[in-house]
Write a protein that holds these residues in place. Structure first.
Motif, short mmCIF file in Angstrom:
data_model
loop_
_atom_site.label_atom_id
_atom_site.label_comp_id
_atom_site.label_asym_id
_atom_site.label_seq_id
_atom_site.Cartn_x
_atom_site.Cartn_y
_atom_site.Cartn_z
N GLU A 175 -28.13 -74.06 -29.64
CA GLU A 175 -27.08 -73.25 -31.37
C GLU A 175 -26.47 -72.48 -31.31
OE1 GLU A 175 -31.00 -72.06 -33.12
OE2 GLU A 175 -31.99 -73.62 -32.17
N GLY A 176 -26.48 -70.87 -30.65
CA GLY A 176 -25.23 -70.47 -30.58
C GLY A 176 -24.01 -70.52 -30.04
N PHE A 177 -24.42 -71.39 -28.89
CA PHE A 177 -22.78 -71.41 -27.75
C PHE A 177 -22.69 -73.01 -27.83
CE2 PHE A 177 -24.91 -67.80 -27.40
CZ PHE A 177 -23.97 -66.63 -27.25
N GLY A 178 -23.17 -73.81 -28.21
CA GLY A 178 -22.82 -75.21 -28.04
C GLY A 178 -23.02 -76.07 -26.63
N LEU A 179 -24.45 -75.07 -26.12
CA LEU A 179 -23.92 -75.70 -24.46
C LEU A 179 -24.56 -76.89 -24.65
CD1 LEU A 179 -25.29 -73.06 -21.79
CD2 LEU A 179 -22.87 -73.54 -22.28
N ARG A 180 -24.91 -78.41 -23.75
CA ARG A 180 -25.91 -79.23 -23.78
C ARG A 180 -26.63 -78.77 -22.44
NH1 ARG A 180 -21.76 -84.07 -23.11
NH2 ARG A 180 -23.14 -85.34 -24.30
N THR A 181 -27.60 -79.46 -23.24
CA THR A 181 -28.96 -80.12 -22.52
C THR A 181 -28.74 -81.55 -21.86
OG1 THR A 181 -29.99 -78.16 -23.47
CG2 THR A 181 -31.68 -79.67 -22.09
N TYR A 182 -29.01 -81.55 -19.99
CA TYR A 182 -29.52 -83.07 -19.73
C TYR A 182 -30.40 -83.06 -19.77
CZ TYR A 182 -23.86 -82.72 -20.30
OH TYR A 182 -22.75 -82.49 -20.38
N GLU A 183 -31.42 -82.67 -19.14
CA GLU A 183 -32.44 -82.91 -18.71
C GLU A 183 -34.05 -81.85 -18.73
OE1 GLU A 183 -33.46 -84.72 -15.15
OE2 GLU A 183 -31.85 -85.00 -15.36
N ILE A 184 -34.51 -82.05 -19.37
CA ILE A 184 -35.73 -81.17 -19.75
C ILE A 184 -36.89 -81.38 -19.05
CG2 ILE A 184 -37.16 -80.77 -21.90
CD1 ILE A 184 -34.99 -81.29 -23.39
N ILE A 185 -37.66 -81.24 -18.18
CA ILE A 185 -39.25 -81.36 -18.33
C ILE A 185 -40.21 -80.97 -18.67
CG2 ILE A 185 -41.14 -81.38 -15.87
CD1 ILE A 185 -38.27 -80.51 -14.15
N GLU A 186 -41.53 -81.36 -19.71
CA GLU A 186 -42.51 -80.61 -19.87
C GLU A 186 -43.50 -80.25 -19.57
OE1 GLU A 186 -43.29 -84.57 -22.86
OE2 GLU A 186 -41.64 -83.34 -24.33
N ARG A 187 -43.55 -79.35 -20.62
CA ARG A 187 -45.07 -79.01 -19.37
C ARG A 187 -46.48 -79.46 -19.87
NH1 ARG A 187 -45.90 -73.09 -19.04
NH2 ARG A 187 -47.87 -73.35 -19.40
N PRO A 188 -47.65 -79.69 -18.63
CA PRO A 188 -48.13 -80.09 -18.59
C PRO A 188 -49.46 -80.24 -19.55
CG PRO A 188 -48.04 -79.80 -16.18
CD PRO A 188 -47.50 -78.62 -17.60
N ASP A 189 -49.09 -78.73 -20.31
CA ASP A 189 -50.12 -78.44 -21.69
C ASP A 189 -49.45 -79.07 -22.61
OD1 ASP A 189 -48.17 -76.43 -21.31
OD2 ASP A 189 -49.63 -74.70 -21.07
N GLY A 190 -48.54 -79.43 -22.79
CA GLY A 190 -48.13 -80.18 -24.19
C GLY A 190 -46.89 -78.56 -24.29
N ASP A 191 -47.49 -77.42 -24.07
CA ASP A 191 -46.57 -76.32 -24.93
C ASP A 191 -45.62 -75.86 -24.37
OD1 ASP A 191 -47.19 -74.21 -26.39
OD2 ASP A 191 -48.19 -73.48 -25.90
N GLY A 192 -44.48 -76.71 -25.00
CA GLY A 192 -43.26 -76.01 -23.53
C GLY A 192 -42.96 -76.23 -22.71
N GLU A 193 -41.66 -76.37 -22.59
CA GLU A 193 -40.99 -76.60 -21.51
C GLU A 193 -41.04 -76.14 -19.82
OE1 GLU A 193 -37.42 -76.70 -23.17
OE2 GLU A 193 -38.06 -77.96 -24.74
#
Ligand SMILES: [Fe+2]
Length: 326
Positions: A175-193
């Motif tokens: 949001e603040g700097f326009g960085l792009r995200t290319y991969e994300i891993i979700e947490r096993p508990d579904g609460d975040g990354e």
């Protein structure tokens, strides 16, 4: 279909890192003798070092301290105006910091903290490295002559930080700097990354956040310098092994971004990677690939298992009694 947000190209690239170490002499020897970097300057108790492909005068600063860790990580902005705009955003979004004086080879910088407490600096003005007699490259566009020493690292590549809330940190930079995200891993508990791989360019990763599994905050996971081939990563392993440098992981290949890696600990304890590769993302509208926990657990493709300490150790080192299990 809603129109995508206009891309923001305010950050040009990762700039430099300032590292603390309890063993400054041994840490500098690691960078010079083993990674093959040059010690450019020593002043006010700090050492300034560069790899032979770094266009700025230095990319890592080493300062003696009672414990290891990163004092700060910096980004070079794409223009002086971009620097001013990002400072305005930081201050309006409640993340305001302070202007800091020029230091060796760099112009004024604005210092602030990310949501996990890592200190960052933004700057635009910088001094370009001019190779002295004896280090001048035969091809004028090169920064300096081929080093060919030690692991022969070429330039600063990326930094990985630990964060208690990876998603909050990712959204801060998006949001603040326009960085792009290319991969994300979700947490096993579904609460975040569990992890997010971000970049200011088509390079697959410049800034990575992975899950902080201890009570620490503001900790460094690793800093990576790049070599020009996978073969040189293997060569680095030979050099590190003979120098009795602890090799924590690799040589092998990551699943996320697919960089080839060797993880070592410099004598002061900071984890340093010798890296090669990682894919490039040419599509301007590419969405991040989101790994579900189940999918991530299968680890498709090939690559060695990462040791458990890789998911706990960072600098500053925390008291093991404070470490959490998640
Ligand atoms: Fe890495």
């Amino acid at each position: 279909m809603t129109a995508p947000a206009e891309p923001m190209h305010e950050l040009a690239h990762l700039g430099h890192a300032s590292l603390f170490t309890p063993t400054p002499e041994a840490t500098c020897s690691y960078f010079v003798d083993l990674l093959g970097m040059d010690l450019l300057e020593e002043r006010d108790g700090s050492s300034y070092l560069r790899a032979y492909g770094d266009y700025e005068r230095w990319t890592v600063k080493v300062t003696g301290a009672d414990r290891a860790g990163a004092e700060y990580i910096s980004w070079r902005t794409s223009s002086p105006q971009a620097l001013d705009r990002r400072v305005t955003w930081l201050e309006s979004a409640g993340h305001g910091g302070r202007w800091v004086d020029q230091e060796f080879g760099k112009g004024p910088a604005y210092e602030f903290d990310d949501p996990d407490g890592h200190t960052f600096r933004l700057y635009f003005e910088t001094e370009r490295y001019v190779a002295p007699e004896g280090k001048r490259p035969v091809i004028p566009v090169n920064i300096q002559a081929y080093a060919g020493r030690g692991a022969n690292v070429h330039h600063l590549d990326h930094v990985n930080l630990l964060a208690r809330d990876v998603r909050v940190c990712r959204e801060f930079w998006e949001e603040g700097f326009g960085l792009r995200t290319y991969e994300i891993i979700e947490r096993p508990d579904g609460d975040g990354e569990l992890g997010a791989w971000m970049s200011s360019s088509i390079q697959g990763h410049e800034l990575i956040y992975t899950q902080e599994n201890t009570s620490g905050h503001g900790r460094l996971h690793h800093l990576a310098y790049v070599v020009e081939s996978r073969e040189e990563v293997l060569r680095a392993a030979e050099i590190m092994a003979d120098a009795l440098i602890y090799i924590e992981a690799g040589p092998s290949r990551h699943t996320a971004i697919q960089g080839f890696y060797l993880y070592t600990r410099e004598p002061g304890g900071n984890r340093i990677e010798v890296a090669n590769g990682g894919y490039l993302v040419f599509a301007p509208d590419a969405e991040p690939y989101v790994w579900t926990a189940e999918e991530w657990a299968t680890k498709p493709g090939w690559g060695a298992r990462i040791p458990p300490e890789f998911h706990v150790y960072g600098t500053p080192v925390v008291d093991p009694e404070q470490e959490m299990t998640t």
